[in-house]
Design a protein around this motif. Sequence first.
Motif, short mmCIF file in Angstrom:
data_model
loop_
_atom_site.label_atom_id
_atom_site.label_comp_id
_atom_site.label_asym_id
_atom_site.label_seq_id
_atom_site.Cartn_x
_atom_site.Cartn_y
_atom_site.Cartn_z
N VAL A 78 -24.75 -33.33 -4.33
CA VAL A 78 -23.36 -32.87 -4.28
C VAL A 78 -22.51 -33.80 -5.16
O VAL A 78 -21.77 -33.34 -6.03
N LEU A 79 -22.63 -35.13 -4.93
CA LEU A 79 -21.86 -36.10 -5.72
C LEU A 79 -22.78 -37.12 -6.39
O LEU A 79 -22.54 -37.53 -7.52
N GLY A 80 -23.80 -37.58 -5.66
CA GLY A 80 -24.70 -38.59 -6.20
C GLY A 80 -24.47 -39.96 -5.59
O GLY A 80 -23.48 -40.17 -4.88
N ASP A 81 -25.39 -40.90 -5.87
CA ASP A 81 -25.31 -42.23 -5.27
C ASP A 81 -24.19 -43.09 -5.84
O ASP A 81 -23.91 -44.16 -5.33
N GLY A 82 -23.54 -42.62 -6.92
CA GLY A 82 -22.46 -43.39 -7.53
C GLY A 82 -21.13 -43.26 -6.81
O GLY A 82 -20.15 -43.91 -7.19
N LYS A 83 -21.05 -42.41 -5.78
CA LYS A 83 -19.81 -42.27 -5.00
C LYS A 83 -20.09 -42.68 -3.57
O LYS A 83 -20.71 -41.92 -2.81
N THR A 84 -19.66 -43.87 -3.20
CA THR A 84 -19.98 -44.40 -1.87
C THR A 84 -18.71 -44.57 -1.03
O THR A 84 -17.60 -44.66 -1.57
N TRP A 85 -18.94 -44.63 0.29
CA TRP A 85 -17.80 -44.84 1.20
C TRP A 85 -17.16 -46.20 0.93
O TRP A 85 -15.94 -46.33 0.86
N ARG A 86 -18.04 -47.22 0.77
CA ARG A 86 -17.50 -48.56 0.59
C ARG A 86 -16.67 -48.67 -0.69
O ARG A 86 -15.56 -49.19 -0.68
N GLY A 87 -17.21 -48.13 -1.80
CA GLY A 87 -16.47 -48.17 -3.06
C GLY A 87 -15.12 -47.48 -2.93
O GLY A 87 -14.10 -47.97 -3.42
N THR A 88 -15.11 -46.33 -2.25
CA THR A 88 -13.89 -45.55 -2.13
C THR A 88 -12.85 -46.26 -1.27
O THR A 88 -11.66 -46.32 -1.63
N VAL A 89 -13.30 -46.82 -0.13
CA VAL A 89 -12.35 -47.50 0.78
C VAL A 89 -11.82 -48.78 0.12
O VAL A 89 -10.61 -49.02 0.09
#
Length: 178
Positions: free
Chosen positions: A42-53
Amino acid sequence: MLETVIVALWVMIPAYVPNSLAVVAGGGKPIDGGEKIGERRVLGDGKTWRGTVVGTVGGVSTALILNQLVPMVKDLGFEVEPFTLYVAFGLAFGSMLGDICASFLKRRTGRERGSSFILVDQLDFVAGSLILSFILDSGWITDILGLMSLAVILVLTPIIHVSANVIAYGLGLKKEPY
Ligand code: CTP
Ligand code: MG
């Protein structure tokens, strides 16, 4: 003109910071939880919760720090205004959302994680941050940014983005220089 450029870039700092922070903070659970649509993530491993927060909190914090500098910048003759919390959040989270939407688009068009998608990679977060901050506090945005500022942002952001990525790549923080 210098005034327009300085104010436009000033407003965009809380939108620029989240992406760089996400690169440093990234890792951990992917947002899409490994789910796929058909063959592709859907998005891939490059979009993470930690990175986003971390990116969002960092962007909002940046705006609050910049607010402390507003009197000084005004003294220099540049008409900046303190960010409202809505605008700060809109710029920071909108920036992350734009980048997430771009990954969605990249996966749907068969582009692997980390592949380049010219102009989308450079402007996804600009679109996301301006749209979300406009939705949350349109008065603030339209008071500060005119059409000329928008043009400045659209032209200068890809240049700044690519330069920052080349530096991050040189420092070994990023796998690709774009
Ligand atoms: N990152 C993250 N969470 C986000 C955005 C970025 O964790 N919401 C981290 C990831 O470690 C990612 C890195 O920052 O690999 C670089 O971000 P980006 O270039 O946007 O991701 P890519 O890995 O290139 O993946 P994509 O092709 O989906 O853009
Ligand atoms: Mg990338």
